[in-house]
Design an enzyme around this catalytic site. Structure first.
Site, PDB file in Angstrom:
ATOM      1  N   HIS A  26      -3.286   5.440   6.032  1.00 47.77           N
ATOM      2  CA  HIS A  26      -3.022   4.235   5.258  1.00 47.77           C
ATOM      3  C   HIS A  26      -2.841   3.023   6.172  1.00 47.77           C
ATOM      4  CE1 HIS A  26      -1.389   1.807   1.930  1.00 47.77           C
ATOM      5  NE2 HIS A  26      -0.527   1.352   2.833  1.00 47.77           N
ATOM      6  N   HIS A  45      -4.005  -2.018   8.637  1.00 50.97           N
ATOM      7  CA  HIS A  45      -3.256  -3.004   9.413  1.00 50.97           C
ATOM      8  C   HIS A  45      -3.497  -2.886  10.918  1.00 50.97           C
ATOM      9  CE1 HIS A  45      -1.053  -4.346   5.889  1.00 50.97           C
ATOM     10  NE2 HIS A  45      -0.849  -3.077   5.570  1.00 50.97           N
ATOM     11  N   LYS A  57      -8.563  -7.293  -0.857  1.00 48.59           N
ATOM     12  CA  LYS A  57      -7.108  -7.200  -0.769  1.00 48.59           C
ATOM     13  C   LYS A  57      -6.580  -8.619  -0.655  1.00 48.59           C
ATOM     14  CE  LYS A  57      -3.335  -4.914   1.729  1.00 48.59           C
ATOM     15  NZ  LYS A  57      -2.964  -4.080   2.912  1.00 48.59           N
TER      16      LYS A  57
END
Length: 365
Positions: free
Chosen positions: A248, A262, A304
């Site tokens: 994730h 990220h 996003k």
């Protein structure tokens, strides 16, 4: 004869009462079809817990001396602070066990500053960025027609922990609704990366800090925890085991759009092969060698509204820093610093089947 009948009836009443209580039933495996209510961990999801489930099963009353039992929804042993699965009254009833020392904001900023200094030799701070136009959260109008990355130190990205990190990227199915099938080779890649991170100066410093503060007994217990929170599989929103903290946060997933994602090296790679469209920045911070960027994201045709990456940091820096924040400031903003500049790391946990995992972790202002 009448006395016998009354005794039988009394026994049946006791059984009926017991069947509606979780007393002695908190370690039940599966559904007890003979009982009108349940005391196993899934009962919360199914809404069929007994009325005293929380009072009996989510408490450390009379359980402080009992060892680990995977069937209990929360634990009351001395290791539960390390795994984040203690019952809420553990500190009060079991005198806090052995883990979980207090850490001040100043200590976290001092430690993170030290980690960034230790990371300088393995940092990709020489990466050249082309920030272009500014944009806003949720805007998918392209304010940056050119790529974000003008150049990166590819020799660095092809060696050491970067190379180990990149070798894991093809291990994952991005769609969280599809179960992950972890092969022996993929597991070796994960453990090789973990060992390299913990052998690094950055990884050792972070681990020793948490051990010194009482969160972990030794490096072995820290390594086990690190492995679980980052690489343990879990489900997002029900369904198969299709997600992990590592996938994730550092690799990126698809769940009703982009989920997580990220890591700057992943961003560069996906941009290089045409799968990532940089749209412009919302906010940036120059950390004197690293750059924090908040931006909307467009990856593989998915959007996003806002995301963030910390450019130039090594895999060991990100995973170690995020772990420290996950342990000391769970589900909140963790105060950190790099080269005299203050920012935060936000973490959220995800609890399933008696284990705690990294739900997400990311840098923010």
């Amino acid at each position: 004869m009448k006395l016998v009948v009354l005794s039988v009836l009394a026994a049946l009443v006791v059984i009926a009462v017991d069947a509606q209580s979780c007393a002695g039933r908190c370690d039940t495996i599966g559904t007890d079809s003979s009982a009108p209510c349940q005391c196993n961990k899934p009962c919360i999801n199914y809404g069929d817990c007994c009325s005293d489930y929380e009072q009996v099963c989510l408490s450390c009353v009379d359980r402080c001396d009992i060892g680990y039992n995977s069937q209990f929804p929360c634990q009351c042993n001395t290791q539960c602070p390390n795994y984040g699965n203690c019952c809420s009254d553990f500190d009060a009833l079991c005198e806090g066990g052995t883990g979980g020392g207090s850490v001040t904001d100043t200590e976290l900023r001092d430690l993170s500053s030290q980690l960034f200094i230790l990371d300088e030799a393995n940092s990709a701070a020489s990466a050249v960025l082309n920030l272009q136009g500014s944009t806003s959260q949720g805007s998918y109008t392209d304010k940056a027609p050119e790529p974000l990355f003008t150049s990166v130190p590819e020799d660095l990205l092809n060696s050491g922990t970067y190379a180990m990190f990149r070798s894991t990227w093809d291990n994952y199915v991005y769609d969280v609704t599809v179960a992950e099938d972890v092969t022996e080779e993929e597991r070796i890649e994960e453990t090789t990366l973990i060992d390299a991170i913990l052998a690094s100066d950055v990884g050792q410093t972070a681990a020793n800090f948490l051990i010194s503060k009482g969160y972990f007994a030794d490096l072995a217990s820290y390594r086990s925890y690190f492995d679980t929170i980052w690489f343990g599989l879990y489900t997002r929103g029900g369904g198969p085991l299709g997600s992990s903290g590592f996938e994730h946060v550092l690799v990126g997933e698809i769940k009703d759009g982009i989920s997580g994602f990220h890591n700057w090296a992943r961003f560069w790679e996906e941009e290089r092969i045409g799968e990532m469209n940089y749209l412009g920045y919302i906010k940036t911070a120059d950390l004197n060698g690293n750059t924090l960027i908040e931006m909307p994201m467009q990856w593989q045709g998915y959007n996003k509204a806002i995301s963030s990456i910390l450019v130039g940091t090594s895999p060991e820096l990100e995973l170690s820093l995020y772990t420290v924040c996950f342990v000391t400031r769970p589900n909140s903003k963790c105060p950190v610093a790099a080269n005299g500049q203050f920012f935060s790391v936000q973490t959220y946990d995800l609890k399933q089947n008696g284990e705690t995992f990294v739900g997400t972790a990311y840098p923010t202002f």
